[in-house]
Design a protein around this motif. Structure first.
Motif, short mmCIF file in Angstrom:
data_model
loop_
_atom_site.label_atom_id
_atom_site.label_comp_id
_atom_site.label_asym_id
_atom_site.label_seq_id
_atom_site.Cartn_x
_atom_site.Cartn_y
_atom_site.Cartn_z
N ILE A 106 0.98 -0.89 -0.22
CA ILE A 106 -0.28 0.30 0.20
C ILE A 106 0.73 1.56 -0.41
CG2 ILE A 106 -1.91 1.45 1.51
CD1 ILE A 106 -2.99 -1.56 2.54
N ASP A 107 1.44 1.27 0.60
CA ASP A 107 3.37 2.06 1.09
C ASP A 107 3.60 2.31 -0.39
OD1 ASP A 107 3.14 2.34 3.70
OD2 ASP A 107 4.46 0.87 3.70
N GLU A 108 3.18 1.85 -1.22
CA GLU A 108 3.71 2.31 -3.15
C GLU A 108 2.73 3.30 -3.54
OE1 GLU A 108 5.73 -0.31 -5.62
OE2 GLU A 108 6.47 -1.37 -3.84
N PHE A 109 1.95 3.03 -3.16
CA PHE A 109 0.32 4.31 -3.75
C PHE A 109 0.98 6.24 -3.70
CE2 PHE A 109 -2.38 0.67 -3.09
CZ PHE A 109 -2.66 0.40 -4.81
N SER A 110 2.22 6.00 -2.77
CA SER A 110 2.17 7.31 -2.26
C SER A 110 3.12 7.53 -3.73
CB SER A 110 2.27 7.84 -1.32
OG SER A 110 4.06 7.12 -1.60
N ASN A 111 3.56 6.97 -4.57
CA ASN A 111 4.03 8.16 -5.53
C ASN A 111 3.90 6.99 -7.36
OD1 ASN A 111 5.95 5.68 -4.55
ND2 ASN A 111 7.49 7.49 -4.41
N THR A 112 2.81 6.65 -6.53
CA THR A 112 2.71 5.98 -8.12
C THR A 112 1.33 6.06 -8.72
OG1 THR A 112 1.95 3.76 -6.69
CG2 THR A 112 4.41 3.37 -7.81
N ILE A 113 1.18 6.46 -8.20
CA ILE A 113 -0.50 6.96 -9.08
C ILE A 113 -0.01 8.08 -9.98
CG2 ILE A 113 -2.85 7.89 -8.88
CD1 ILE A 113 -3.35 6.25 -6.11
N THR A 114 -0.85 7.82 -11.43
CA THR A 114 -0.55 9.14 -11.84
C THR A 114 -2.39 9.47 -12.74
OG1 THR A 114 1.65 8.44 -12.95
CG2 THR A 114 0.63 10.29 -14.40
N PHE A 115 -2.09 11.00 -12.85
CA PHE A 115 -2.85 11.94 -13.26
C PHE A 115 -2.95 12.48 -15.06
CE2 PHE A 115 -6.43 15.73 -14.30
CZ PHE A 115 -7.77 13.92 -14.21
N TYR A 116 -3.42 11.48 -16.12
CA TYR A 116 -2.81 12.16 -17.31
C TYR A 116 -4.18 13.82 -17.78
CZ TYR A 116 0.46 8.46 -17.62
OH TYR A 116 0.44 7.86 -16.83
N SER A 117 -3.34 14.23 -18.11
CA SER A 117 -4.75 15.59 -19.00
C SER A 117 -3.97 16.44 -20.12
CB SER A 117 -4.75 16.08 -17.58
OG SER A 117 -4.33 16.66 -17.55
N GLU A 118 -4.91 16.55 -20.28
CA GLU A 118 -4.73 17.29 -21.51
C GLU A 118 -4.12 18.87 -21.00
OE1 GLU A 118 -6.29 17.22 -24.63
OE2 GLU A 118 -4.87 18.33 -26.01
N ASP A 119 -4.35 19.21 -20.63
CA ASP A 119 -3.63 20.92 -19.86
C ASP A 119 -3.68 20.39 -18.09
OD1 ASP A 119 -3.72 22.62 -22.46
OD2 ASP A 119 -6.34 22.51 -21.60
N SER A 120 -2.59 20.84 -17.50
CA SER A 120 -2.69 21.25 -15.86
C SER A 120 -4.65 20.97 -15.66
CB SER A 120 -2.14 21.78 -15.18
OG SER A 120 -0.53 22.42 -15.85
N PRO A 121 -4.42 20.35 -14.60
CA PRO A 121 -6.04 20.65 -14.04
C PRO A 121 -6.22 21.45 -13.38
CG PRO A 121 -4.15 17.94 -13.46
CD PRO A 121 -3.78 18.80 -13.74
N SER A 122 -7.46 21.39 -13.08
CA SER A 122 -7.83 22.55 -11.63
C SER A 122 -6.85 21.87 -10.20
CB SER A 122 -9.26 22.99 -11.58
OG SER A 122 -9.63 22.56 -10.93
N LEU A 123 -7.06 22.85 -9.51
CA LEU A 123 -6.58 22.38 -8.71
C LEU A 123 -7.47 21.90 -7.32
CD1 LEU A 123 -4.76 25.52 -7.02
CD2 LEU A 123 -4.09 23.43 -7.17
N SER A 124 -9.23 22.27 -7.80
CA SER A 124 -10.43 21.19 -6.74
C SER A 124 -9.97 20.47 -7.43
CB SER A 124 -11.45 22.77 -6.60
OG SER A 124 -11.20 22.05 -8.46
N VAL A 125 -10.19 20.04 -9.03
CA VAL A 125 -10.20 18.19 -9.13
C VAL A 125 -9.89 17.54 -8.80
CG1 VAL A 125 -10.32 17.34 -11.11
CG2 VAL A 125 -11.14 19.22 -11.20
N MET A 126 -8.26 17.71 -8.67
CA MET A 126 -6.91 16.92 -7.93
C MET A 126 -7.42 17.09 -6.20
SD MET A 126 -5.24 16.41 -10.42
CE MET A 126 -3.86 15.28 -9.22
N LYS A 127 -7.67 18.14 -6.08
CA LYS A 127 -7.55 18.39 -4.62
C LYS A 127 -8.43 16.86 -3.55
CE LYS A 127 -9.55 20.73 -1.12
NZ LYS A 127 -10.04 22.31 -0.70
N ASP A 128 -9.92 16.46 -4.72
CA ASP A 128 -11.01 15.74 -4.74
C ASP A 128 -10.24 14.61 -5.04
OD1 ASP A 128 -12.75 18.49 -3.78
OD2 ASP A 128 -13.17 17.44 -5.95
N ILE A 129 -9.40 14.28 -5.66
CA ILE A 129 -9.00 13.67 -6.60
C ILE A 129 -8.60 12.92 -5.61
CG2 ILE A 129 -7.57 11.66 -7.87
CD1 ILE A 129 -8.81 13.18 -10.13
#
Lengths: 435, 309
Positions: A106-129
């Motif tokens: 489980i510890d490895e999740f801390s830096n292996t998850i990635t969010f791909y998007s066209e531009d930089s995503p909105s801060l609020s979206v990232m916060k929610d996720i």
């Protein structure tokens, strides 16, 4: 009729009857309301867009944690390699792709998850996720250690310390914010008022000088009467304009909100939701706000607001008038404006940084006695509770300085208004005081 | 005659610069007093002191027997040299405002202004703005504003500048009429012809000092130089010219004449009377022109200033 009231009347009437003044008076509220309506409309548009986010969860642990809302639609992709998922995401114009790889722990999740998007995503979206991911990962970790997340939840105690002054008055964090808004609004209003109408007085003095009517006037009335008449006349015109603005903005915003159905509260639903979470219900918030307003020293605030507003404004207005008298045209005023604007700006900064930080600290106290900064700083301090003697002392200092400034301004005025042709230096102005 | 205004030993300096140095004047009631002097002599400072715009450093000003005090402003009408009115204000409103500042009630002010607007035939301007009027028109309004409160003492600083000859004459007649109605007038000007025509009394200020003061006639008398302009028809002009040059100080003169005669300005010494000159001239030819040369104000002005340089 004596001279002062004649001059006051003329100054007031010429200001109020002036075409650009009338246009400004009626157009500004329209513009302000229009801008607010536009902003509200635009942000509601923004909130209505639906964001689609694809989730490729190879670990299979997180996919079910995401709940779609009207604004956020989550689509779970399965059995697709990452490269293909990315390609599809790009083609199908979804907002982004969340990729959660399979990991050993489980510890490895801390830096292996990635969010791909066209531009930089909105801060609020990232916060929610991130929130969703973090909560789930933490729960998993707890379970790994043999602790049930429900148990943790039940063990958790929310503490909200009650705040109370020694006099037994309830206070709260919300109250501090409210006081800040009251004080800040009062200070800022004064600041705007001084700049707008101080300039107006200055222009009116320059106008008399350039049209050369001044010598006729000054052979009929004392310079001090002219100076005071100008200041009071312009102030009344300013107050008239302000009142019209307040009333018009009130009426217009009522019309606009009811017409377009824009609820001002809907502008930031997330924030509201947050507050609801903390205090348990919007009604509770409203009740607290009302209680805090009740707790504010309203009468004290109103009386002091009027005194400091009038005193501070008159102090600066007489300085503006003497600048007008010292120069020939508006373009020459700049070098003299600096020393007037500096203390004013300083006052606003001290107000917004120091007073907020520590309303009764040494810096705040000192600046609330200096007449050039006291109107703004003291007005910001009063909601936090300032002893009456301090308030009175500050008001007395302010009005004494106003008397001194009028004397000083009248001296410059009576010499300056008859000087033409050359821009005076500070040294010359200092000499005028002795004539 | 009674004095309306007395200026006693008035001095005023701005820093190191002395604008007036111990100046004294007397203005008789019902007279027209010319305050003359080159630019920067101190005339405007003196006028501003009389108007209580500036205070003298020392000395006193007495108006109608009383030391100058704030309520005296209603007895004085002042037309400054630097004149102007509120550009965007209507003529009528403006005139009413200024008249009320001089102490008239609104009703009185309306009556007086109506009288003057009718008199100068400018009724139609009442609702116009100053910026719609020409400079000369604005000057007329300013004149009306100056006199509307029936002041005892009128002070005009260059009253004719900006007027065309017709309007200048009109204003001149109005000023004379005001004097005849009992007002006292102080005139500050460089225009010597108007001094000549109008002033009873003059004072000359140069470099902060008063250098000449008195009745215009007396001053002219004092400044006359026993000079006569002569015209003579004679058989042998060369011989006569030679004799005249021998005996007197002569200079060429030119005046309009239908004869082709000898024309000279002859200055005779105090010891000789003008009759002696006449009898000599009649003995050598036919005298066609004999006039005493009276110094003009302009001559006196220039001469005195140069003497004091």
């Amino acid at each position: 009729m004596n001279h002062l009231s004649l001059i006051l009347k003329r100054e007031y009437l010429t200001k109020v009857k002036n075409k650009s003044f009338i246009i400004m008076t009626f157009l500004s509220p329209l513009l302000i309301v229009a801008i607010f309506a536009l902003v509200a409309y635009l942000s509601s548009l923004n909130n209505n867009t639906v964001r689609q986010i694809s989730i490729l969860d190879e670990s299979g642990l997180f996919a079910n944690e995401f709940e779609s809302t009207p604004q956020m639609q989550y689509k779970i992709i399965q059995n697709t390699p990452l490269s293909k998922a990315k390609e599809e995401a790009e083609k199908s114009e979804v907002y982004g792709l969340l990729y959660i790889p399979k990991t050993k722990g489980i510890d490895e999740f801390s830096n292996t998850i990635t969010f791909y998007s066209e531009d930089s995503p909105s801060l609020s979206v990232m916060k929610d996720i991130n929130n969703v991911l973090e909560t789930k990962a933490n729960n998993l970790k707890l379970r790994e250690q043999g602790i049930d997340s429900e148990t943790i939840k039940n063990l958790h105690i929310n503490i909200n310390a009650n705040q109370e002054t020694f006099q037994g008055m309830e206070t709260s964090k919300l109250g501090s914010g409210l006081k800040l808004i009251f004080g800040g609004a009062a200070g800022y209003l004064l600041f705007m008022f001084i700049i707008i109408y101080g300039n107006m007085i200055m222009r009116s003095v320059i106008e008399e000088k350039t049209s050369r009517v001044i010598e006729v006037i000054i052979s009929s009335v004392k310079p001090r009467a002219l100076l005071l008449g100008k200041i009071f006349g312009t102030t009344l015109a300013g107050i008239t304009q302000f009142l019209v603005w307040v009333i018009l903005i009130g009426i217009l915003s009522t019309i606009v909100t009811s017409l377009f159905g824009i609820d001002p509260a809907s502008v930031s639903p997330q924030q509201q939701a947050l507050e609801q979470g903390v205090d348990g219900g919007a009604q509770e918030v409203i009740r607290q706000v009302l209680m805090e307003i009740n707790n504010l020293p309203i009468l004290n605030l109103i009386i002091m607001f009027i005194l400091f507003f009038v005193g501070g404004y008159l102090l600066y207005a007489s300085l503006y008038a003497s600048i007008g008298a010292a120069v020939d045209s508006e373009t020459d005023t700049q070098q003299f404006m600096m020393p007037i604007l500096m203390p004013l700006i300083l006052a606003v900064y001290v107000g917004f940084f120091t007073v907020i930080d520590n309303p009764h600290g040494t810096v705040s106290q000192v600046f609330s006695y200096i007449p050039f900064t006291s109107p703004v700083v003291m007005l910001m301090r009063i909601p936090f509770g300032v002893p009456l003697w301090q308030q009175i002392l500050s008001v007395v200092i302010l009005f004494l300085s106003f008397g001194a400034t009028v004397w000083f301004a009248a001296k410059i005025y009576r010499v300056g208004i008859l000087m033409y042709g050359k821009k005076p230096t500070y040294k010359e102005i200092f000499k005028w005081l002795k004539y | 005659m009674e004095k309306l205004l007395e200026v006693n030993n008035v001095s005023k300096s701005y820093g190191d610069y002395t604008a007036l140095n111990n100046v004294s004047l007397e203005v008789q009631k019902g007279s027209i007093f010319g305050l003359l002097g080159p630019n920067g002599a101190g005339k405007t400072t003196l006028i501003r002191i009389i108007n209580q715009i500036t205070m003298p450093d020392s000395g006193s000003v007495i108006l109608d027997g009383e030391p100058l005090q704030p309520n005296h402003i209603q007895y004085i009408g002042y037309l400054p040299e630097e004149r102007g009115l509120y550009k965007s204000m209507k003529v009528g409103e403006q005139a009413l405002y200024l008249a009320q500042l001089k102490g008239l009630s609104e009703k009185q002010a309306k009556e007086r202004l109506k009288y003057w607007f009718d008199r100068l035939d400018i009724r139609d301007w009442w609702n116009k703005k100053i910026q719609e009027l020409s400079k000369g028109m604005a000057q007329k309004i300013q004149f009306v504003v100056t006199v509307s409160h029936q002041p005892k003492l009128l002070i005009f600083d260059e009253p004719f500048s900006g007027f065309d000859p017709i309007n200048a004459n009109l204003i001149k007649d109005e000023i004379l009429q005001l004097r005849n109605d009992g007002a006292t007038v102080i005139f500050s000007t460089h225009r010597m012809e108007s001094v000549e025509e109008m002033c009873d009394h003059i004072a000359l200020i140069n470099k902060s000092n008063k250098i000449l003061d008195g009745k215009l006639i007396d001053i002219k008398r004092a400044y006359k130089s026993n000079t006569f302009e002569i015209g003579l028809l004679t058989q042998n002009p060369d011989a006569v010219s030679a004799t005249l040059r021998d005996k007197f100080e002569i200079s060429p003169a030119s005046f309009k004449s239908i004869n082709n005669e000898l024309q000279y300005r002859v200055k005779i010494p105090e010891t000789i009377s003008s009759n002696d000159l006449v009898s000599y001239l009649t003995s050598v030819g036919q005298l066609t022109h004999f006039v005493e040369v009276i110094p003009s104000s302009s001559d006196i002005f220039i001469e005195t200033i140069q003497k004091n340089r």
